[in-house]
Write an enzyme that holds these catalytic residues in place. Sequence first.
Site, PDB file in Angstrom:
ATOM      1  N   TYR A 283       6.952   0.382  34.334  1.00 50.96           N
ATOM      2  CA  TYR A 283       6.981   0.993  35.666  1.00 50.96           C
ATOM      3  C   TYR A 283       8.339   0.806  36.332  1.00 50.96           C
ATOM      4  O   TYR A 283       8.892  -0.284  36.359  1.00 50.96           O
ATOM      5  CB  TYR A 283       5.917   0.354  36.564  1.00 50.96           C
ATOM      6  CG  TYR A 283       4.512   0.801  36.258  1.00 50.96           C
ATOM      7  CD1 TYR A 283       4.143   2.138  36.378  1.00 50.96           C
ATOM      8  CD2 TYR A 283       3.562  -0.122  35.851  1.00 50.96           C
ATOM      9  CE1 TYR A 283       2.838   2.538  36.099  1.00 50.96           C
ATOM     10  CE2 TYR A 283       2.261   0.267  35.577  1.00 50.96           C
ATOM     11  CZ  TYR A 283       1.905   1.606  35.696  1.00 50.96           C
ATOM     12  OH  TYR A 283       0.623   1.988  35.424  1.00 50.96           O
TER      13      TYR A 283
ATOM     14  N   LYS B  99     -10.560 -29.970  43.618  1.00 52.43           N
ATOM     15  CA  LYS B  99     -10.787 -28.817  44.503  1.00 52.43           C
ATOM     16  C   LYS B  99     -10.404 -27.528  43.776  1.00 52.43           C
ATOM     17  O   LYS B  99      -9.758 -27.572  42.719  1.00 52.43           O
ATOM     18  CB  LYS B  99      -9.965 -28.977  45.778  1.00 52.43           C
ATOM     19  CG  LYS B  99      -8.446 -28.990  45.552  1.00 52.43           C
ATOM     20  CD  LYS B  99      -7.700 -29.305  46.836  1.00 52.43           C
ATOM     21  CE  LYS B  99      -6.207 -29.337  46.607  1.00 52.43           C
ATOM     22  NZ  LYS B  99      -5.482 -29.846  47.788  1.00 52.43           N
TER      23      LYS B  99
HETATM   24  C1  LIG Z   1      -4.820 -31.062  47.254  1.00 49.97           C
HETATM   25  C2  LIG Z   1      -4.713 -32.367  47.915  1.00 49.97           C
HETATM   26  C3  LIG Z   1      -4.283 -33.500  47.194  1.00 49.97           C
HETATM   27  C4  LIG Z   1      -3.788 -33.414  45.772  1.00 49.97           C
HETATM   28  O1  LIG Z   1      -2.508 -32.808  45.778  1.00 49.97           O
HETATM   29  P1  LIG Z   1      -1.617 -32.750  44.450  1.00 49.97           P
HETATM   30  O2  LIG Z   1      -0.287 -32.325  44.937  1.00 49.97           O
HETATM   31  O3  LIG Z   1      -2.254 -31.711  43.588  1.00 49.97           O
HETATM   32  O4  LIG Z   1      -1.673 -34.090  43.856  1.00 49.97           O
HETATM   33  C5  LIG Z   1      -4.282 -34.719  47.829  1.00 49.97           C
HETATM   34  N1  LIG Z   1      -4.667 -34.829  49.124  1.00 49.97           N
HETATM   35  C6  LIG Z   1      -5.070 -33.770  49.850  1.00 49.97           C
HETATM   36  C7  LIG Z   1      -5.467 -33.951  51.256  1.00 49.97           C
HETATM   37  C8  LIG Z   1      -5.099 -32.514  49.271  1.00 49.97           C
HETATM   38  O5  LIG Z   1      -5.502 -31.457  49.989  1.00 49.97           O
END
Ligand SMILES: *Cc1c(COP(=O)(O)O)cnc(C)c1O
Length: 358
Positions: A254, A35
Amino acid sequence: MSRPIRATVNTTALSHNLRTVKALAPASKVWSVVKANAYGHGLSRCYEALAFTDGFALLNYEEAILLREAGITQPILLLEGFFKPNDLPLIDAYQLTTAVHSEWQLQALANFPAKKPIAVYLKINNGMNRLGFSPDEVLTIWQRLKVLPSVGEVTLMSHFARADENSIFLREPLQRLAQATTAISAPRCYANSAATLWHPDTHHQWIRPGVVLYGASPSGRAVDIEPYNLRPVMGLHSEIIAIQQVTAGEGIGYGHRYTTTAPQRIGIIACGYADGYPRHAPSGTPVWVAGKLCKTVGTVSMDMLMVDLTNCPEANIGSDVELWGAQLPVDTIAEAAGTVGYELLTAVTQRVPFTTLT
Ligand SMILES: *Cc1c(COP(=O)(O)O)cnc(C)c1O
């Protein structure tokens, strides 16, 4: 010619990390979570290195379609499920697996004449209180799903709020899941990266690791993944573009949030928060300059940050800088800035050119 900032993606490291994860859960199939454009690494750059995964998990139709059009034949899981009833034709056409977390989605599936039964992940809320059916309704929901002609295989899915902590915090959620699902004969998929590393009792038939594939830590602490031989996939690099020789008692950057205590040689690096470097990183955040560990001084600006070159007298204009990567875990920078590697990896901005290393 071009501004020296660049990000690199090491696809050999990505494949290595998937192999490492598979070895940690040898009896489970693996959804590689890609994702957010493969956690900021670029999905089109990454999927080939993950081609030996059992499935890909993501959220967007655009990303799912990209994978199907690239010829990916493994299952593709929509982690948040579908968003509107009229998304179902797309799911059917591209043969996507969808999470189902709400009653309206059941209704939509019941009303939809799928060409091929749609594989469903029945999401159970075990205490995260984000998505999913409550444990006491799971059996009924499962029974209702099973008889729908549009629904194919049903897998039980859940997600832990505290899998990156002591296993005490998994005791209750696991009990809740076990009680709610004893009468259900279906595959289970419960483990994210943290549960994959630290709670083998959660592995079951499928795991869903994300951040570990990219070589970052599910707890946000670099030290926690040191034992696992994971390799950082992303590197963020730039160069020193100017040097300032300043005397004691001068303010830098800054707000003059840093004042020199002695004469100091300051390197100016072409990387700022508009590139995705965290503005909240305080003075003292490590930076790798010409092969030596140095520290930032002053507030990170939009396009530049400053570094004390005391440790690196040989550094000069054009010296290589690693902001994070193979020498410097992204989680170390994230910790200094009060966040997690996940956020930095997914926040590198459009103006940073990426190159793929194999
Ligand atoms: C993002 C996500 C994962 C993976 O999470 P990590 O901590 O990156 O391993 C797994 N299950 C769901 C439902 C997620 O949204």
